[in-house]
Design a protein around this motif. Structure first.
Motif, PDB file in Angstrom:
ATOM      1  N   GLY B 251      61.727  45.544  40.401  1.00 40.94           N
ATOM      2  CA  GLY B 251      61.055  45.854  38.780  1.00 40.94           C
ATOM      3  C   GLY B 251      62.112  45.044  37.651  1.00 40.94           C
ATOM      4  O   GLY B 251      62.700  44.273  37.768  1.00 40.94           O
ATOM      5  N   VAL B 252      61.571  45.955  36.612  1.00 43.65           N
ATOM      6  CA  VAL B 252      61.977  44.972  35.554  1.00 43.65           C
ATOM      7  C   VAL B 252      63.396  46.155  34.648  1.00 43.65           C
ATOM      8  O   VAL B 252      62.978  46.862  34.313  1.00 43.65           O
ATOM      9  CB  VAL B 252      61.178  44.620  33.715  1.00 43.65           C
ATOM     10  N   VAL B 261      56.851  46.900  38.376  1.00 44.18           N
ATOM     11  CA  VAL B 261      55.653  46.150  38.628  1.00 44.18           C
ATOM     12  C   VAL B 261      55.037  46.461  39.519  1.00 44.18           C
ATOM     13  O   VAL B 261      55.810  46.369  41.248  1.00 44.18           O
ATOM     14  CB  VAL B 261      56.850  44.909  38.285  1.00 44.18           C
ATOM     15  N   ALA B 262      53.770  46.109  39.755  1.00 47.28           N
ATOM     16  CA  ALA B 262      53.263  45.631  40.496  1.00 47.28           C
ATOM     17  C   ALA B 262      53.616  44.540  41.854  1.00 47.28           C
ATOM     18  O   ALA B 262      54.565  44.610  43.167  1.00 47.28           O
ATOM     19  CB  ALA B 262      51.599  45.967  40.174  1.00 47.28           C
ATOM     20  N   GLY B 269      65.722  37.105  37.525  1.00 44.44           N
ATOM     21  CA  GLY B 269      66.304  36.784  36.793  1.00 44.44           C
ATOM     22  C   GLY B 269      66.227  36.450  35.708  1.00 44.44           C
ATOM     23  O   GLY B 269      66.379  35.798  34.294  1.00 44.44           O
ATOM     24  N   ALA B 270      64.389  36.285  35.558  1.00 43.58           N
ATOM     25  CA  ALA B 270      63.450  35.896  33.981  1.00 43.58           C
ATOM     26  C   ALA B 270      63.954  36.923  32.982  1.00 43.58           C
ATOM     27  O   ALA B 270      63.656  38.027  32.937  1.00 43.58           O
ATOM     28  CB  ALA B 270      62.266  35.560  33.675  1.00 43.58           C
ATOM     29  N   ASP B 271      63.705  36.490  31.469  1.00 44.07           N
ATOM     30  CA  ASP B 271      63.334  37.408  30.346  1.00 44.07           C
ATOM     31  C   ASP B 271      62.362  37.412  30.360  1.00 44.07           C
ATOM     32  O   ASP B 271      61.818  36.878  29.592  1.00 44.07           O
ATOM     33  CB  ASP B 271      64.286  36.921  29.405  1.00 44.07           C
ATOM     34  N   VAL B 272      62.081  39.031  30.441  1.00 45.72           N
ATOM     35  CA  VAL B 272      60.740  39.341  30.235  1.00 45.72           C
ATOM     36  C   VAL B 272      60.644  40.658  28.770  1.00 45.72           C
ATOM     37  O   VAL B 272      61.001  40.808  28.842  1.00 45.72           O
ATOM     38  CB  VAL B 272      60.154  39.434  31.120  1.00 45.72           C
ATOM     39  N   VAL B 273      59.162  40.546  28.659  1.00 41.64           N
ATOM     40  CA  VAL B 273      58.950  41.706  27.706  1.00 41.64           C
ATOM     41  C   VAL B 273      57.558  42.491  28.087  1.00 41.64           C
ATOM     42  O   VAL B 273      56.955  41.580  28.909  1.00 41.64           O
ATOM     43  CB  VAL B 273      58.267  42.003  26.431  1.00 41.64           C
ATOM     44  N   TYR B 274      58.778  44.103  28.478  1.00 42.77           N
ATOM     45  CA  TYR B 274      57.381  44.306  29.708  1.00 42.77           C
ATOM     46  C   TYR B 274      57.080  45.296  28.796  1.00 42.77           C
ATOM     47  O   TYR B 274      57.219  46.268  27.883  1.00 42.77           O
ATOM     48  CB  TYR B 274      58.670  45.192  29.982  1.00 42.77           C
ATOM     49  N   GLY B 275      55.550  44.979  29.007  1.00 38.96           N
ATOM     50  CA  GLY B 275      54.374  45.882  28.399  1.00 38.96           C
ATOM     51  C   GLY B 275      53.039  46.678  29.326  1.00 38.96           C
ATOM     52  O   GLY B 275      52.763  46.631  29.525  1.00 38.96           O
ATOM     53  N   ILE B 276      53.537  48.627  28.437  1.00 40.47           N
ATOM     54  CA  ILE B 276      52.619  49.043  28.828  1.00 40.47           C
ATOM     55  C   ILE B 276      52.317  50.324  28.157  1.00 40.47           C
ATOM     56  O   ILE B 276      52.649  50.607  26.967  1.00 40.47           O
ATOM     57  CB  ILE B 276      53.378  50.079  29.836  1.00 40.47           C
ATOM     58  N   ARG B 277      50.578  50.511  27.896  1.00 34.05           N
ATOM     59  CA  ARG B 277      50.510  51.217  26.867  1.00 34.05           C
ATOM     60  C   ARG B 277      50.650  52.703  27.147  1.00 34.05           C
ATOM     61  O   ARG B 277      50.914  53.676  28.152  1.00 34.05           O
ATOM     62  CB  ARG B 277      48.586  51.344  26.822  1.00 34.05           C
ATOM     63  N   PRO B 278      50.618  53.627  26.831  1.00 33.37           N
ATOM     64  CA  PRO B 278      51.108  54.543  26.190  1.00 33.37           C
ATOM     65  C   PRO B 278      50.194  55.078  27.010  1.00 33.37           C
ATOM     66  O   PRO B 278      50.127  56.470  27.763  1.00 33.37           O
ATOM     67  CB  PRO B 278      51.477  55.215  24.570  1.00 33.37           C
ATOM     68  N   GLU B 279      49.274  55.264  26.985  1.00 36.39           N
ATOM     69  CA  GLU B 279      48.376  55.916  28.115  1.00 36.39           C
ATOM     70  C   GLU B 279      48.017  56.275  29.687  1.00 36.39           C
ATOM     71  O   GLU B 279      47.508  56.526  30.105  1.00 36.39           O
ATOM     72  CB  GLU B 279      46.823  55.354  27.714  1.00 36.39           C
ATOM     73  N   ALA B 337      52.377  51.288  36.812  1.00 36.02           N
ATOM     74  CA  ALA B 337      52.959  49.680  38.097  1.00 36.02           C
ATOM     75  C   ALA B 337      51.701  48.850  37.285  1.00 36.02           C
ATOM     76  O   ALA B 337      52.472  47.881  37.604  1.00 36.02           O
ATOM     77  CB  ALA B 337      53.692  49.586  38.878  1.00 36.02           C
ATOM     78  N   ARG B 338      50.393  49.442  38.326  1.00 37.29           N
ATOM     79  CA  ARG B 338      49.624  48.794  38.248  1.00 37.29           C
ATOM     80  C   ARG B 338      49.441  48.311  36.300  1.00 37.29           C
ATOM     81  O   ARG B 338      47.580  47.814  36.518  1.00 37.29           O
ATOM     82  CB  ARG B 338      48.221  49.495  38.913  1.00 37.29           C
ATOM     83  N   ARG B 339      49.174  49.252  35.712  1.00 32.96           N
ATOM     84  CA  ARG B 339      48.836  48.579  34.482  1.00 32.96           C
ATOM     85  C   ARG B 339      49.932  47.240  33.340  1.00 32.96           C
ATOM     86  O   ARG B 339      49.501  47.578  32.598  1.00 32.96           O
ATOM     87  CB  ARG B 339      48.829  49.642  33.668  1.00 32.96           C
TER      88      ARG B 339
END
Lengths: 272, 352
Positions: B251-252, B261-262, B269-279, B337-339
């Motif tokens: 995962g991240v 992450v799904a 090794g890539a720099d990413v921003v992980y986004g997930i809604r609070p819902e 993970a799917r969202r």
């Protein structure tokens, strides 16, 4: 009992102050009907109309009132016709130096028709070959009224949201239609205020017509009043008082008419 | 009903400010289209350009088959509802509604009938002889709508028409507006800075930033798969969790642990921003792999928004009322993970 005493005292002192300011008005109401008026206000016994009879024997009286009306009409017309479009442009179009221009207007408004400018004003009108003409007086007075009128009308126009004109344009109205149907009716009370204010100022202006006019037949009422003297060189209070009363009537009528017709109010918009 | 076709429209104001930067946008027939963005993003300028109130610096604009780029506003057959409604204070409601018809030189009898009709359909019958100053905000708003309807335009243009109403009335007017547009089936372009309004009303919407369109799509698409970090941060009444990390095997990875992450095409090794809604973040017992202490709980009515501290990062989750933890409790965090969405940390775009 204390609040009662308090109220009596307050009403009593307020009446005194009121009477102090009302006395000159009282003189204006009583003296014209007095056979031999003095400088103090006294109920005339018996009241008489002979002062007015003498007044109207002088052919210059009605002519001077006519002259005053002519000047008022000319200056009010000129101020509205020039001032309203100028105010609209100053309100709607931004150009470099606009604010400086507006402050200059405000500054100039108190200078032009004042006594300080009377010599250059005379020279200007003389140079234009307009001495002893109504056009000269009209131009000079309108020039004096315009800066403040434009400034005030600009404020009125500023309070009309641009969206009024824009929505009219989206509906297919031309610029002229938008001005006629939307801007003019909304700003009309403002125009009425300026018209009455200008009329009062012109009606009461002594200095400018006194300096710029030569022929006695062209004198407006404010200047004519200056000529009411007895043979002995004393102010003729009989004529002056009667003429003063006559002199106030047109302005009162104007005020009542404009207030009825247009109302000194501004249409309320929406909350913002 | 015609749609609106915008092709590389650019608008530069005097002084060199670029309000619209080569915009392309296609608005379908009968569609309710929302333009959403923060103030100064160019959404109102775009609407005014469609109306013809601002001439475009370059580009072309079609309404249906007609090229209206050079036409004055009155010949475009659009109707605009302004934020302040722009009702004329010296005219009655009837005269206000009939004014566009008066400009089009419709006979008095007929335009009064049309005004009665349009006013009647918005329940203004009893108010036709009043002046705008005697109406409430909601009534004024309906008069502005009736005036727009009476023109029978090809396109409605709405410039934040609900923002002057109080909160409760705004909800009511929103539903009413959507139903009205649906019944009339007239193309509508709606400008707003309120993302919930755009989500609720629009068939499709565009999110704008700095004179550019950042994403176009249905409200659902923009909500579930924001194309970039700007849209991700802008849409949603509770802001999306955005956590910076590095893609690893499971995962991240970030300072507080590893986020699931799904599947992702992002290289290790890539720099990413992980986004997930609070819902889509659940809470569980402290035994989970991701666990932290509760920092804040906020009551949203039927739900609670819980902020959990994970190392140096924070993650927000919504939980049903009655299940909220206490501040200071240790809880486990279970992102769905799917969202989860991954964004390139360098340019902020969504990674497939």
């Amino acid at each position: 009992m204390k609040p009662f005493v308090h109220r009596v005292l307050f009403a009593g002192s307020a009446s005194l102050v009121g009477a102090f300011f009302a006395l000159p008005m009282l003189w204006l109401v009583f003296a014209p009907f007095d056979e031999s008026p003095s400088l103090s206000a006294a109920v005339p016994r018996p009241p008489t109309l002979s002062n007015f009879g003498d007044l109207f024997d002088n052919p210059q009286v009605l002519r001077s009132l006519g002259n005053s009306l002519l000047l008022v009409g000319g200056v009010v017309g000129l101020v509205l016709i020039v001032g309203a479009p100028a105010a609209y442009v100053l309100s709607r179009i931004r150009f470099p130096g606009r604010n400086l221009f507006l402050y200059m207007l405000l500054l100039l408004s108190s200078v032009i028709t004042g006594a300080a400018a009377i010599v250059p004003l005379y020279l200007l009108i003389f140079g234009l070959n307009l001495i002893d003409s109504f056009s000269g007086v009209t131009l000079a007075l309108a020039g004096g009224m315009l800066p403040a009128s434009i400034f005030i009308l600009k404020d009125f126009t500023d309070s009309i949201p641009r969206s009024y004109e824009e929505s009219a344009r989206v509906f297919g109205a031309s610029t002229f239609q938008a001005l006629r149907d939307v801007v003019f009716p909304v700003v009309r009370p403002g125009l009425a205020v300026i018209a009455v204010w200008t009329a009062v100022q012109v009606w009461g202006n002594f200095l400018v017509p006194f300096i710029l006019l030569r022929t006695p037949d062209k004198s407006p009422a404010a200047v004519l009043m200056y000529s009411f003297y007895t043979e002995g060189g004393q102010p003729n209070l009989r004529l002056i008082s009667a003429f003063s009363l006559l002199y106030t009537v047109p302005i009162l009528v104007l005020y009542i008419f404009v207030n009825r017709r247009y109302g000194f109010r501004f249409h309320g918009g929406i909350k913002r | 009903m015609p749609g609106v076709e915008i092709a590389s429209i650019t608008k530069e104001f005097a002084g060199g400010v670029t309000a619209l930067d080569a915009l392309d946008l296609s608005i379908e027939d009968g569609e309710f289209f929302a333009l959403l963005g923060p103030s100064g993003c160019g959404k109102t300028t775009l609407l005014r350009t469609i109306a013809g109130l601002e001439p475009a610096t370059s580009g072309s604009l079609h309404i249906g088959e007609r090229d209206v780029t050079a036409l004055p506003p009155g010949e475009r057959n659009v109707a605009m509802v302004f934020q302040d409604y722009a009702l004329y204070p010296h005219m009655t409601v009837r005269e206000n509604i009939a004014y566009p018809l008066k400009v089009k030189k419709v006979a008095r009898q007929q335009r009064n009938e049309e005004a009665e009709g349009a006013g009647g359909s918005l329940s203004l019958d009893a108010l036709m002889d009043r002046r705008p100053g005697q109406l409430s905000g909601g009534q004024q708003q309906r008069v502005a709508l009736a005036r727009a309807i009476a023109c029978r335009p090809d396109v409605f243009l709405f410039d934040e028409p609900l923002s002057n109403l109080d909160a409760r009335l705004r909800l009511e007017a929103r539903g009413f507006l959507k139903q009205l547009q649906h019944d009339l089936a007239t193309t509508a372009v709606y400008v707003t800075h309120d993302q919930s309004e755009a989500l609720a009303l629009a068939d499709r919407m565009a999110v704008m930033e700095l004179g550019e369109i950042r994403q176009v799509g249905t409200p659902a698409a923009l909500f579930h798969r924001p194309a970039n970090l700007f849209v991700a941060g802008f849409i949603g009444s509770t802001p999306m969790n955005l956590i910076t990390g590095v893609v690893g095997a499971s995962g991240v990875a970030f300072a507080g642990g590893v986020l699931p992450v799904a599947e992702t095409s992002a290289p290790h090794g890539a720099d990413v921003v992980y986004g997930i809604r609070p819902e889509y973040v659940g809470l569980a017992g402290p035994g989970e792999t991701l666990a932290g202490s509760v920092k804040v709980t906020e009551n949203l009515g039927a739900q609670f928004l819980v902020t959990v501290e994970l190392g140096e990062a924070q993650i927000r989750a919504t939980v049903p009322e009655g299940e909220e933890p206490q501040i200071g409790d240790r809880v486990g965090v279970m992102p769905d993970a799917r969202r989860a969405l991954l964004y390139d940390a360098a340019n902020g775009t969504l990674l497939a």
